[in-house]
Each structure stands twice: as C-alpha cells, then as structure tokens.
Design an enzyme around this catalytic site. Structure first.
Site, PDB file in Angstrom:
ATOM      1  N   ASN A 108       0.859  -1.186   0.000  1.00 57.06           N
ATOM      2  CA  ASN A 108       0.000   0.000   0.000  1.00 57.06           C
ATOM      3  C   ASN A 108       0.900   1.243   0.000  1.00 57.06           C
ATOM      4  O   ASN A 108       1.680   1.451   0.932  1.00 57.06           O
ATOM      5  CB  ASN A 108      -0.908  -0.012   1.231  1.00 57.06           C
ATOM      6  CG  ASN A 108      -1.931   1.102   1.211  1.00 57.06           C
ATOM      7  OD1 ASN A 108      -1.623   2.245   0.862  1.00 57.06           O
ATOM      8  ND2 ASN A 108      -3.143   0.800   1.620  1.00 57.06           N
ATOM      9  N   ARG A 113       4.535  18.938   0.051  1.00 55.07           N
ATOM     10  CA  ARG A 113       5.184  19.952  -0.779  1.00 55.07           C
ATOM     11  C   ARG A 113       4.599  19.884  -2.185  1.00 55.07           C
ATOM     12  O   ARG A 113       3.754  19.042  -2.468  1.00 55.07           O
ATOM     13  CB  ARG A 113       6.709  19.702  -0.821  1.00 55.07           C
ATOM     14  CG  ARG A 113       7.406  19.818   0.529  1.00 55.07           C
ATOM     15  CD  ARG A 113       7.526  21.260   1.018  1.00 55.07           C
ATOM     16  NE  ARG A 113       8.366  22.067   0.159  1.00 55.07           N
ATOM     17  CZ  ARG A 113       9.699  22.167   0.275  1.00 55.07           C
ATOM     18  NH1 ARG A 113      10.332  21.489   1.215  1.00 55.07           N
ATOM     19  NH2 ARG A 113      10.387  22.941  -0.546  1.00 55.07           N
ATOM     20  N   HIS A 145      -5.670   3.423  -1.494  1.00 57.43           N
ATOM     21  CA  HIS A 145      -6.970   3.741  -0.895  1.00 57.43           C
ATOM     22  C   HIS A 145      -7.213   5.238  -1.099  1.00 57.43           C
ATOM     23  O   HIS A 145      -6.889   6.052  -0.244  1.00 57.43           O
ATOM     24  CB  HIS A 145      -6.966   3.391   0.594  1.00 57.43           C
ATOM     25  CG  HIS A 145      -8.298   3.504   1.258  1.00 57.43           C
ATOM     26  ND1 HIS A 145      -8.666   2.693   2.307  1.00 57.43           N
ATOM     27  CD2 HIS A 145      -9.349   4.336   1.047  1.00 57.43           C
ATOM     28  CE1 HIS A 145      -9.883   3.023   2.711  1.00 57.43           C
ATOM     29  NE2 HIS A 145     -10.310   4.027   1.960  1.00 57.43           N
ATOM     30  N   HIS A 154      -4.022  11.792   0.546  1.00 57.85           N
ATOM     31  CA  HIS A 154      -2.786  11.091   0.156  1.00 57.85           C
ATOM     32  C   HIS A 154      -2.897  10.696  -1.316  1.00 57.85           C
ATOM     33  O   HIS A 154      -2.477  11.455  -2.173  1.00 57.85           O
ATOM     34  CB  HIS A 154      -2.466   9.906   1.079  1.00 57.85           C
ATOM     35  CG  HIS A 154      -3.644   9.193   1.657  1.00 57.85           C
ATOM     36  ND1 HIS A 154      -4.577   8.550   0.873  1.00 57.85           N
ATOM     37  CD2 HIS A 154      -4.044   9.014   2.949  1.00 57.85           C
ATOM     38  CE1 HIS A 154      -5.486   7.992   1.661  1.00 57.85           C
ATOM     39  NE2 HIS A 154      -5.207   8.267   2.913  1.00 57.85           N
ATOM     40  N   GLU A 172      -8.813   0.190  -2.791  1.00 55.27           N
ATOM     41  CA  GLU A 172      -9.678   0.131  -1.613  1.00 55.27           C
ATOM     42  C   GLU A 172     -10.515   1.403  -1.506  1.00 55.27           C
ATOM     43  O   GLU A 172     -10.114   2.461  -1.999  1.00 55.27           O
ATOM     44  CB  GLU A 172      -8.844   0.016  -0.332  1.00 55.27           C
ATOM     45  CG  GLU A 172      -7.926  -1.170  -0.266  1.00 55.27           C
ATOM     46  CD  GLU A 172      -7.128  -1.186   1.030  1.00 55.27           C
ATOM     47  OE1 GLU A 172      -6.607  -2.258   1.364  1.00 55.27           O
ATOM     48  OE2 GLU A 172      -7.029  -0.143   1.705  1.00 55.27           O
ATOM     49  N   THR A 208      -8.511   6.581   9.738  1.00 57.89           N
ATOM     50  CA  THR A 208      -8.043   5.359   9.092  1.00 57.89           C
ATOM     51  C   THR A 208      -9.123   4.314   9.262  1.00 57.89           C
ATOM     52  O   THR A 208     -10.044   4.476  10.065  1.00 57.89           O
ATOM     53  CB  THR A 208      -6.708   4.869   9.692  1.00 57.89           C
ATOM     54  OG1 THR A 208      -6.186   3.792   8.902  1.00 57.89           O
ATOM     55  CG2 THR A 208      -6.874   4.416  11.130  1.00 57.89           C
ATOM     56  N   HIS A 233      -3.909  -4.323   7.937  1.00 57.44           N
ATOM     57  CA  HIS A 233      -3.992  -3.212   8.879  1.00 57.44           C
ATOM     58  C   HIS A 233      -3.068  -3.483  10.068  1.00 57.44           C
ATOM     59  O   HIS A 233      -3.317  -4.365  10.873  1.00 57.44           O
ATOM     60  CB  HIS A 233      -5.407  -2.953   9.390  1.00 57.44           C
ATOM     61  CG  HIS A 233      -5.591  -1.528   9.849  1.00 57.44           C
ATOM     62  ND1 HIS A 233      -6.054  -0.524   9.015  1.00 57.44           N
ATOM     63  CD2 HIS A 233      -5.330  -0.929  11.033  1.00 57.44           C
ATOM     64  CE1 HIS A 233      -6.097   0.618   9.673  1.00 57.44           C
ATOM     65  NE2 HIS A 233      -5.656   0.395  10.901  1.00 57.44           N
ATOM     66  N   ASP A 234      -2.004  -2.718  10.124  1.00 53.36           N
ATOM     67  CA  ASP A 234      -1.021  -2.761  11.211  1.00 53.36           C
ATOM     68  C   ASP A 234      -0.213  -4.053  11.267  1.00 53.36           C
ATOM     69  O   ASP A 234       0.432  -4.334  12.287  1.00 53.36           O
ATOM     70  CB  ASP A 234      -1.665  -2.483  12.572  1.00 53.36           C
ATOM     71  CG  ASP A 234      -2.070  -1.030  12.731  1.00 53.36           C
ATOM     72  OD1 ASP A 234      -1.700  -0.200  11.855  1.00 53.36           O
ATOM     73  OD2 ASP A 234      -2.771  -0.699  13.707  1.00 53.36           O
ATOM     74  N   HIS A 288       1.507   1.251   6.149  1.00 50.93           N
ATOM     75  CA  HIS A 288       2.148   2.162   7.095  1.00 50.93           C
ATOM     76  C   HIS A 288       3.487   1.613   7.581  1.00 50.93           C
ATOM     77  O   HIS A 288       4.519   2.290   7.487  1.00 50.93           O
ATOM     78  CB  HIS A 288       1.226   2.429   8.282  1.00 50.93           C
ATOM     79  CG  HIS A 288       1.770   3.418   9.249  1.00 50.93           C
ATOM     80  ND1 HIS A 288       1.568   4.772   9.128  1.00 50.93           N
ATOM     81  CD2 HIS A 288       2.544   3.263  10.351  1.00 50.93           C
ATOM     82  CE1 HIS A 288       2.173   5.408  10.113  1.00 50.93           C
ATOM     83  NE2 HIS A 288       2.785   4.506  10.863  1.00 50.93           N
TER      84      HIS A 288
END
Length: 251
Positions: free
Chosen positions: A12, A23, A48, A55, A79, A109, A200-201, A224
């Site tokens: 991801n 920026r 996602h 993002h 997603e 999230t 997830h995580d 992440h």
C-alpha cells in the site's frame, strides 16, 4: 496455506503519497515507489484514494493502473467505500481487485468492517457491478466467523480481515486469543467459499505468526509499517524482509 502457494504481498503506497503532498515538488514519486517494489518481487500494489485526496490522488490511480499493465501477473487493488468515490475508479480503471471498506469521509483510518445483515442490500448491487466489469471484490471484515457466510451471500469473492485488534494484542497475553479468533474467521470464510486476505497494522514483528496460524491466506496488504521500514531499509530490501516473514510463517 502451504508453501506451494505463497501468500501474496501487496504494498500500500498511500503513505508515500502523504509525504509527497506536503510539498509541491512531486517527490517522493508514488509510481517510482511502486515500480521499485514490483522490481523487488511484490505481487501487488494497493491504494486507498479517499474523497479528500489527502494522500492518493485521482492521477495516482490512473498512473499506477498504467504502470501495472507492464507487469502481467501482478495485481492492482483499489480500496475504498463504494458509496463514496471508489466506484468511479473501478469503472474507469477496472483493477484486479476492489476492496470495499466502510470508511466515513473524514475517517482517520479504517477501523471496522462491514456488518450483516445491515449492509447487505447496499453492497449487493455494487458487488454485482464490479463483477460484471471483471473485477474481483473483497470485503473488509472484522474477524467474526458468523459474518463470513453473509459476506459470500452478497456476492463477495474474498474478505480482507481487519487485523488491528491482532496487532494491538501482539506480545501481550491476548495474542493467542486473537490468533485463535482470526484462524476461526478465516476457516469460516474458506468454508463459505471465500478467499482470505488480511491487512492493517501488520508488520515485520507480527506477520510471520499471523501467516503461520491463519489458514488459506492469499494476500496481505501492508502500508504504514512497510513505508516506515522503507525509510530505513529502502523499498527493495523491505519487500524482501516482508516476504521473508511470509516464508517464515509458511515454513
């Protein structure tokens, strides 16, 4: 799951876009990050795109779709909430997989899965549309075994098990209970005729144990922790590190 079919790693790249968006220089490049991950052996790329484009932006989705066309056998997973902006991307891009996630527009999230029977009627026609377009559908789900047959009944091909509760319990007395829960949910999904994804995580510490205990795991989507590791190791080494975790879990 046996070593004969390796659990796929889908990277991801949302957090690469998050850094870029601070920026107006176009760096770091989302497509370059994806290219490096694919070159290192990642089996897929996940994005996602949220309605506020905080993002991943629409152009990223189109650019990544174009990139993936040069990588036959690798998968593009988009997603999002199908009642927001996701379906527009599905109709235009036709990725390999659409993962339906019940996020609110301003949600920080993803933090929960779909619920049945409450969500059945609104999901069924959207799933049918995706499948008519040739797009596999995965539903983001909590690890509740009793919900898996209902996910299949609305037409889903796979479920993506929401793994934050497992990650939160890692290295605590609750770890084993969570692993048992996820193993039971995955088995219920398999029994219902669903494929099993997870995300997830998940990270380099907890991934191997999860792969080892959860049956039929086809894909993990990791963002992440992957990007955090890539800041230290580089994209290619991070892909290899996560695939080593997967191989360790399958050994």
């Amino acid at each position: 799951m046996t070593a004969a079919r390796r659990t796929a790693l889908s990277v991801n790249v949302n957090k690469v876009a998050l850094v870029r968006n601070t920026r107006h220089l176009g760096i770091p490049s989302v497509t370059r990050a994806a290219q490096l991950c694919l070159e290192a052996g990642a089996q897929g790329i996940t994005v996602h795109p949220r309605p506020d484009a905080r993002h991943i932006r629409a152009q990223d989705v189109y650019d990544l779709a174009a990139l993936l066309k040069a990588w036959p056998g690798r998968e593009f997973n988009i997603e999002g909430n199908p009642t927001q902006n996701l379906m527009d991307f599905i109709r235009e891009v036709r990725p390999d997989q659409a993962t339906f996630v019940p996020d609110g527009e301003d949600q920080f999230t993803s933090d929960h899965g779909w619920s049945f029977p409450q969500d059945a009627e609104r999901l069924r026609p959207l799933i049918a549309e995706c499948k008519a377009l040739g797009v596999r559908v995965s539903l983001f789900m909590d690890a509740v075994p009793g919900q898996m047959a209902a996910a299949r009944a609305v037409g889903a091909d796979r479920v993506e098990l929401y793994t934050e509760p497992y990650a939160a319990a890692w290295a605590t007395p609750g770890q084993e209970r969570q692993l048992q829960q996820y193993a039971a949910a995955a088995q219920a999904a398999l029994d219902a005729g669903l494929g099993v994804n997870a995300g997830h995580d998940l990270n380099r510490d907890n991934l191997a144990a999860f792969v080892a205990r959860v049956p039929g795991l086809l894909e993990v989507s990791i963002g992440h922790a992957f990007v955090a590791d890539a800041l230290e190791l580089g994209y290619a080494a991070t892909v290899r590190a996560y695939q080593q975790c997967i191989d360790q879990g399958l050994a």
